[in-house]
Every structure is written in C-alpha cells, then in structure tokens.
Design a protein around this motif. Structure first.
Motif, mmCIF file in Angstrom:
data_model
loop_
_atom_site.group_PDB
_atom_site.id
_atom_site.type_symbol
_atom_site.label_atom_id
_atom_site.label_comp_id
_atom_site.label_asym_id
_atom_site.label_seq_id
_atom_site.Cartn_x
_atom_site.Cartn_y
_atom_site.Cartn_z
ATOM 1 N N ASP A 138 0.858 -1.183 0.000
ATOM 2 C CA ASP A 138 0.000 0.000 0.000
ATOM 3 C C ASP A 138 0.899 1.239 0.000
ATOM 4 N N LYS A 139 0.725 2.090 -1.011
ATOM 5 C CA LYS A 139 1.674 3.218 -1.138
ATOM 6 C C LYS A 139 1.562 4.226 0.002
ATOM 7 N N ASN A 140 0.522 4.102 0.826
ATOM 8 C CA ASN A 140 0.394 5.019 1.966
ATOM 9 C C ASN A 140 1.039 4.497 3.247
ATOM 10 N N THR A 141 1.559 3.254 3.196
ATOM 11 C CA THR A 141 2.258 2.774 4.396
ATOM 12 C C THR A 141 3.714 3.232 4.332
ATOM 13 N N THR A 142 4.466 2.928 5.388
ATOM 14 C CA THR A 142 5.859 3.359 5.449
ATOM 15 C C THR A 142 6.663 2.776 4.294
ATOM 16 N N GLN A 143 7.249 3.629 3.492
ATOM 17 C CA GLN A 143 8.071 3.200 2.357
ATOM 18 C C GLN A 143 9.540 3.519 2.633
ATOM 19 N N GLN A 144 10.405 3.060 1.730
ATOM 20 C CA GLN A 144 11.845 3.375 1.833
ATOM 21 C C GLN A 144 12.291 3.690 0.411
ATOM 22 N N LEU A 145 12.025 4.916 -0.031
ATOM 23 C CA LEU A 145 12.179 5.253 -1.456
ATOM 24 C C LEU A 145 13.465 6.022 -1.757
ATOM 25 N N GLU A 146 14.531 5.659 -1.064
ATOM 26 C CA GLU A 146 15.789 6.390 -1.281
ATOM 27 C C GLU A 146 16.312 6.212 -2.704
#
Ligand code: CDT
Length: 325
Positions: A138-146
């Motif tokens: 789910d794109k609204n949960t915590t992501q790690q998009l470094e």
C-alpha cells in the motif's frame, strides 16, 4: 593519550507537519547542551533538518524540492543557525541533510563542519541507498524510497584529518582521522574496511531506521512489533560494535527516532563504541538526547598494530570477488 569528547545528538519524533524553524531550534538546543557537557564534536542524524521524507511517495517534483537543501547549507537561512552556533561555542558538528546541487542532482549527504575555521572539512554522499524505486504494498504505508529520490554518492568513503581536536596533540601520531557514513552504510563491511584502510580512528554515522515495517525488512508479518523493533536495534548495535572492532576505531551513531506522524516508528539506540567493540555510552530514550563519551584515540593502536594490522595480516589476493561482483 589523545583524548577527545565525542557526542551524538539523538533526535526524537519529527513529524511531516513540523515547521523547519522548530526542528532547527531543537538542533541548536542539542548542540548547546552537548557543548556545555564538554563535547568537541557533535554528530546529528541523517536528513536531520526534516522528517525522514523517503518514507512517503511524493509524486509532485515541486513538493519534493521542499525537503532538500539548496545552495550552501552552512549559510542558507533555514539551516545556518546550527553552523553559527557551532562557531560561537567552538564545537565541531557533522550533520546529515538532503542535498540538491546546482545541477539539480540529489544526494543524501553529511558534512563535517570545523568550528574554528568555519569551514566544511569533508562531505560524504550516501552510497548504499536502501529500499526501492517504486513503492511496495500500500503506497500510503511506510516506504523506503531512497533509490527514487537520491543518486548513489560519488565521493567514495574518504577519511580526513581534523585539526584542533585531540588533547594533547602528538606530532608523532598526528591529528585525529575521521570517516563518515550514513545509516544503511553501517551494515556493509566494505564501507568500514575502505575507511579502516585509511587508518580511520572515528567513524560517524547518522541514521533513520524503521522499527516496525515487516515488508521493508522482509520479515514475517506475524512477528510482534516489539520483537521487530528489538531486532532492528540489536542489528544496529551489532553493526556499529562489530565493525568498530574489526577496524580498530571508535564510532558514533546518532538516530532520528520515535513515532513520526504518530505512526511511523524509528528505532533509537544512538551509541558510542570503542575499538574493542564495547559500548561506551548509549541513549536511554527515543527522544532528543545527548549521548557523550571521552575517547582516547590512542586506544585504536592495539588493534591497528596487532590483531588488525592490515599490512601484515590481510590477504587481498583472496578477496578479489568483493570487487569483481
Ligand atoms: N535510512 C536508512 O538507510 N535506513 C535503512 C532501513 C533499511 S530498510 C527497513 C537502514 O539500513 O537502517
């Protein structure tokens, strides 16, 4: 003896909605506190001036720029107070920030600012960028998009000497040798060894490490959040202690931690370790807190001249795979 007082300025929750001046004021206060306790050098976390924005999917490029520092971070209006305070009280700082270059490139960076000369002695741009380019789950949960927001650092792992720090200074051993890395880098033996090969005596590492986020870690969702957080803290300390030991250096790690936006969990565990791998001081909270220890850099000599005397014991001819793959 070559004694210096090292400190980590751990920073607690910093929400997406927090005003930058408010976060900056916290940093200035932490620096003054560390100075009053006798710190010579204070390390601030990764991307310290804002919340850890790579956890959000930000699709609007204009909005994304808001999270970056443009121009000279030491003199820009929204960050300069930290560097002015460093100069005023004569305490060096290392601080992480999201760097936007004149050419529009983006890096996850840390600089070492030398209070006495009011100059940047060294800059490091994060090399191991964890996580993903595209959001997972789910794109609204915590992501790690470094991988989406930053380029891989292009400055290498460069050790550097810092003048005016160690007491007493000895001509024979020279000025202290520092190195910097950022968060995920601390898990990679190669990063430490490249600094170790340059004789590093103090490694500085600011971080933002998610506690409960099973998808990001690849962990079983059934594991209790508390157990996941404990494991993340354990692995953080394991990395700092183990690599400090095998490279015979001190290390300082500074967390951005706590519950951002009331739901994004980041672990604490800021600590200072010695060249034998022992923890000298560690955070007791997940809030703003100074962790501080006096360190005698000459204690690096035992490891550097005996068990980890690289020139006598390393066998690089058997390590070729490390750089070939
Ligand atoms: N900021 C950063 O590099 N964090 C990573 C998280 C890994 S994925 C959960 C870290 O290695 O701590």
């Amino acid at each position: 003896a070559r004694k210096i007082v090292l400190a980590a300025a751990q920073m607690g929750a910093t929400h997406r909605s927090d005003e930058r001046p408010q976060t900056l004021a916290r940093m200035v206060e932490l620096l003054k506190q560390a100075g009053s306790k006798g710190a010579d050098v204070v390390l601030f976390p990764e991307t310290a001036f804002t919340t850890f924005f790579p956890r959000y999917l930000i699709e609007d490029p204009v909005e994304l720029e808001f999270w970056f520092e443009h121009g000279d971070v030491t003199t820009a209006p929204q960050t300069k107070a930290l560097f002015e305070t460093s100069k005023q009280i004569g305490v060096d700082i290392a601080v992480g920030f999201a760097e936007a270059t004149e050419d529009g490139e983006h890096f996850n960076s840390t600089i070492y600012y030398h209070a006495k000369t009011g100059s940047v002695l060294s800059k490091y741009r994060k090399i191991h960028l964890p996580g993903d380019f595209e959001p997972i789950g789910d794109k609204n949960t915590t992501q790690q998009l470094e991988k989406r927001y930053f380029k891989v650092g292009d400055l290498g792992f460069k050790a550097f000497r810092v003048p005016d720090l160690a007491q007493p200074t000895t001509a024979e051993r020279g000025e202290p040798i520092f190195g910097m890395m950022i968060c995920n880098d601390r898990r990679w033996a190669e990063a430490w060894r490249v600094l170790g090969l340059q004789g590093v005596e103090v490694v500085l590492c600011g971080y933002n490490t998610t506690g409960y986020a099973p998808e990001l870690w690849g962990w079983d969702k059934d594991v209790a959040p508390e157990a996941m957080r404990d494991l993340a803290v354990f692995q953080h300390k394991l990395s700092m202690q183990g690599h400090s030991y095998t490279n015979a250096c001190f290390s300082v790690s500074a967390a951005r931690c706590g519950l951002d936006d009331g739901k994004h969990d980041l672990v604490g565990g800021s600590c200072i370790t010695d060249p034998e791998g022992r923890i000298l001081a560690e955070a007791k909270t997940t809030e703003d807190e100074i962790v501080i220890a006096e360190c005698d850099l000459d204690l690096c000599r035992a490891g550097k001249t005996r068990i980890f005397d690289f020139s006598r014991h390393r066998r690089p001819e058997h390590y070729k795979l490390v750089t070939e793959q």
